[in-house]
Design an enzyme around this catalytic site. Structure first.
Site, PDB file in Angstrom:
ATOM      1  N   HIS A 159      26.655  20.424  24.608  1.00  0.00           N
ATOM      2  CA  HIS A 159      27.326  19.358  23.856  1.00  0.00           C
ATOM      3  C   HIS A 159      26.275  18.684  22.968  1.00  0.00           C
ATOM      4  O   HIS A 159      25.178  18.354  23.420  1.00  0.00           O
ATOM      5  CB  HIS A 159      27.954  18.362  24.827  1.00  0.00           C
TER       6      HIS A 159
ATOM      7  N   CYS B  16      34.448  14.159  25.216  1.00  0.00           N
ATOM      8  CA  CYS B  16      33.562  15.231  24.732  1.00  0.00           C
ATOM      9  C   CYS B  16      33.656  16.522  25.555  1.00  0.00           C
ATOM     10  O   CYS B  16      33.220  17.574  25.104  1.00  0.00           O
ATOM     11  CB  CYS B  16      32.119  14.747  24.703  1.00  0.00           C
TER      12      CYS B  16
ATOM     13  N   ASN C  64      27.484  13.725  16.821  1.00  0.00           N
ATOM     14  CA  ASN C  64      28.304  14.032  17.998  1.00  0.00           C
ATOM     15  C   ASN C  64      29.773  14.044  17.578  1.00  0.00           C
ATOM     16  O   ASN C  64      30.341  12.998  17.292  1.00  0.00           O
ATOM     17  CB  ASN C  64      28.037  12.955  19.057  1.00  0.00           C
TER      18      ASN C  64
END
Ligand code: UT7
Length: 332
Positions: free
Chosen positions: A258, A113, A288
């Site tokens: 994020h 990520c 996500n």
């Protein structure tokens, strides 16, 4: 020092929407649990025929158009992904073929990520130190739907697929009030690899795949530990980058965190003292998207007017590794 600017940005997500109601029919979960524990309402999921490189290709075309440059002007392609089309060659090479810009160098980076923040740091250093290169295409993309265990309710509800791309270019100004990537700070703690990993087809994966079952190869996560570590690391890297640039959170116009979990973002906002209106959140309809999370969010924030020309934005990431990163960007 010369500047590197984000000349163009674009993003792409698959058409197929997977709602919480759809997930209720797949695993033992509820819409209420997913919303209260994560904030996610729906996510986009690729068809079996849509590859990570397809997401990258679409996002890249939009970024090139937004930058108003031709694909022939790209000097390097970097793709941040942990869900490549295949083990090798790199997804970046496949994207190069799809874009039709042969001979330029291409490579992937694997930082989960945090991949996009790492990739812009790599690209920025290329542009500042290799004066032959003028434009670098940086893409953050993941098709997590291909590696999550669709029978594991603790992970499959969290992720979505997508890609975000930027064209980074060298600029001759050296004034921090001008648009550009002002700073990037990245870090990792390899002692925490077990918190979030995917054996996939790595050399640690059991070779007798049929015996151990395919599910051994899917994403595994210690959710609560990742949750705590994400808050700790993202707060620390935000404070560090602000401090070393002699800035406070009041100087920032928009924070792009994020997009993993609404509760993680709220905890960070509270600890750092970020007012709600400065925190951009789009995980409700994206989930996500791993390496794509930050560039998709920046693109959306620009499109809805939450980022304006001249704004100072702070992006902050956290991911498997564990890895983290932050960047200060003066928007074009
Ligand atoms: O990009 C970085 C990657 N990942 C992250 O940032 C994720 C970080 N972690 C998280 O976001 C949270 O830890 C989760 C959303 C994954 C889980 O939330 P939590 O509040 O930490 O829940 P938990 O894991 O402590 O589980 C609480 C309960 C458990 O049941 P029991 O043991 O209390 O009976 C779980 O089995 O919730 C259960 N549970 C679910 N229930 C319904 C776990 N997943 C689900 C689900 N639906 N999907």
């Amino acid at each position: 020092m010369k500047h590197v600017i984000i000349k163009g940005i674009g993003s792409h997500v698959p058409d197929c929407v997977l709602s919480n109601a759809d997930l209720e029919g797949m695993v033992d979960t509820t819409n209420e649990w997913i919303i209260t524990r994560t904030g996610i309402e729906s996510r986009r999921i690729c068809l079996d025929t849509e590859m990570t490189s397809d997401l990258c290709h679409e996002a890249a075309l939009k970024a090139l158009e937004n930058a108003n440059i031709s694909v022939c002007d790209v000097d390097l392609i970097i793709v941040a992904t942990v869900t490549p089309d295949m083990q090798f060659p790199s997804t970046a090479c496949i994207v190069q073929r799809k874009l039709g810009c042969v001979d330029i160098p291409c490579f992937d980076i694997s930082v989960a990520c945090s991949g996009f923040v790492y990739a812009i740091d790599v690209a920025r250093n290329f542009l500042l130190n290799n004066l032959v290169m003028k434009n670098i295409l940086v893409i953050g993309a993941d098709k997590f739907s291909s590696i999550v265990d669709w029978e594991d309710r603790s992970t499959c509800v969290l992720f979505g697929d997508g890609a975000g791309a930027v064209v980074l270019s060298r600029d001759n100004t050296n004034d921090d009030s001008e648009p550009g990537i002002l700073d990037v700070l990245i870090g990792a703690d390899g002692r925490r690899t077990q918190m979030l990993y995917c054996l996939g087809w790595g050399t640690m994966a059991p070779t007798e795949s049929e015996k151990v079952g395919k599910r051994e190869r899917f994403v595994k996560m210690e959710g609560r530990e990742v949750f705590k570590e994400a808050i700790k690391r993202m707060c620390a890297v935000m404070e560090d980058i602000l401090l070393r640039n002699k800035l406070t959170i009041e100087d920032i116009d928009c924070v792009i965190p994020h997009q993993a979990n609404m509760r993680i973002i709220s905890a960070i906002a509270e600890r750092i003292g970020v007012p709600e209106e400065k925190m951009f959140i789009n995980l409700q309809h994206m989930g996500n998207t791993s390496a794509a999370s930050i560039p998709i969010a920046i693109d959306e924030a620009v499109q809805v007017g939450r980022i304006q020309s001249g704004d100072l934005i702070l992006v902050v990431s956290f991911g498997a590794g564990i890895t983290w990163g932050a960047s200060l960007i003066r928007w074009k």
